[in-house]
Design a protein around this motif. Sequence first.
Motif, short mmCIF file in Angstrom:
data_model
loop_
_atom_site.label_atom_id
_atom_site.label_comp_id
_atom_site.label_asym_id
_atom_site.label_seq_id
_atom_site.Cartn_x
_atom_site.Cartn_y
_atom_site.Cartn_z
N THR A 161 15.11 98.29 36.99
CA THR A 161 16.38 98.03 36.57
C THR A 161 16.74 96.57 36.99
OG1 THR A 161 17.61 98.63 38.50
CG2 THR A 161 17.21 100.22 36.51
N ALA A 162 17.89 95.85 36.15
CA ALA A 162 17.95 94.52 36.71
C ALA A 162 18.60 94.45 38.17
CB ALA A 162 19.09 94.27 35.75
N GLU A 209 9.10 90.35 32.28
CA GLU A 209 9.90 91.26 31.65
C GLU A 209 9.34 91.80 30.36
OE1 GLU A 209 12.30 93.36 31.39
OE2 GLU A 209 13.03 93.44 33.45
N ALA A 210 8.87 92.77 30.26
CA ALA A 210 8.10 93.62 28.98
C ALA A 210 8.95 94.77 28.75
CB ALA A 210 6.71 93.78 29.21
N SER A 211 10.21 94.80 29.13
CA SER A 211 11.22 95.94 28.71
C SER A 211 11.73 95.90 27.24
CB SER A 211 12.57 95.95 29.67
OG SER A 211 13.28 95.00 29.44
N GLY A 212 11.62 94.70 26.77
CA GLY A 212 12.33 94.56 25.38
C GLY A 212 13.69 94.57 25.35
N MET A 257 17.45 91.45 30.57
CA MET A 257 16.91 90.35 31.02
C MET A 257 17.85 89.12 31.26
SD MET A 257 13.83 90.20 28.02
CE MET A 257 13.22 88.84 28.20
N ALA A 258 19.04 89.17 30.27
CA ALA A 258 20.03 88.35 30.50
C ALA A 258 20.86 88.61 31.90
CB ALA A 258 21.22 88.46 29.37
N GLN A 259 21.08 89.77 32.07
CA GLN A 259 21.57 90.07 33.41
C GLN A 259 20.89 89.56 34.76
OE1 GLN A 259 22.44 94.06 34.13
NE2 GLN A 259 23.63 94.10 35.86
N ILE A 260 19.55 89.51 34.60
CA ILE A 260 18.65 89.27 35.74
C ILE A 260 18.95 87.57 35.94
CG2 ILE A 260 16.34 88.89 36.52
CD1 ILE A 260 15.74 91.67 35.19
N ILE A 261 18.89 86.94 34.66
CA ILE A 261 18.96 85.54 34.70
C ILE A 261 20.34 85.10 35.00
CG2 ILE A 261 18.93 83.43 32.97
CD1 ILE A 261 17.02 85.08 31.39
N GLU A 262 21.27 85.70 34.70
CA GLU A 262 22.65 85.37 35.06
C GLU A 262 22.94 85.45 36.60
OE1 GLU A 262 26.50 84.02 34.78
OE2 GLU A 262 24.91 83.83 33.13
N PRO A 274 13.54 84.16 21.77
CA PRO A 274 14.74 84.76 22.25
C PRO A 274 15.07 84.70 23.80
CG PRO A 274 13.83 86.19 20.54
CD PRO A 274 13.11 85.15 20.87
N THR A 275 14.02 84.88 24.55
CA THR A 275 14.05 84.77 26.16
C THR A 275 14.31 83.48 26.55
OG1 THR A 275 12.42 86.69 26.18
CG2 THR A 275 12.59 85.22 28.10
#
Length: 288
Positions: free
Chosen positions: A146-147, A164-167, A172-177, A195-196
Amino acid sequence: MARFGRLVTAMVTPFNDQLQVDYEKTEHLIDHLIATGSEGIVISGTTGESPTLSGAEKLALFKHAVMYAKGKCHIIAGTGSNDTAASIEFTQAAQSVGVDAVMLVAPYYSRPSQEGLYAHFKALADSTDLPVMLYNVPGRSAVNITAQTTLRLAELPNVVCVKEASGNLAQMAQIIEHAPEGFELYSGDDSLTLPTLSIGGVGIVSVASHVVGRQMTDMINAFLAGNHADAASLHRKLMPVFEGLFAYPSPGPTKVALEKLGIEVGGVRLPLVELNEQEKAFVHSLLV
């Protein structure tokens, strides 16, 4: 920042006619990948048929790749498994042959809790001085990091990025933020490269870069230069390749595509099987 570069290739493992590791073919493939834009190479990931490589074969590959490519690109060793103690031992062995970093896959089959995932990865990170790339691929491992767990792990000093290969772009945005400064996110899916990047990811750990590395480099550079329409156009044109290389069990299609381009990499080991003529024709059509 892109510690390992914007385009990292999860490399296939070249075999000879007896399906033994072919080091001459490996050198040619490394040369090809570097020439077509790869700044980092993952050795013995899933695309490298890691489940069918012995520990001795993997270490020999790591050592050879380091000796051949050191200084030309980053060499990242796939050393994770679902056995924490064995992964620690293997990670330390990989460090001893001079790899630049390790990639640690989520423990497959065991399906640990999030606390178990954290403890597993922390034990591995604590066992090495090398930078660690986490690898989240729930479609293969049957468990999602999970994030929240990724962000906990990102606080460890040598856990520097995640593939991140969860799709899941929201994850992914939560992790980056919320990631600490310097922690980076790579897409693990070619089809989500653009998109990434658009949400703040740094790049892609790619399979398609074996055969369209130059085009992917152009797409990434166009995006970074602010030419978003050009980047989007390139991404759309590459989508058939991104998807087609996974129309049959990977890395079979990628190996067939490379052969079509004149890069000899041999066949696949069981339980994977060679593509039939119809399947090969489909893969060849992607390269037109």
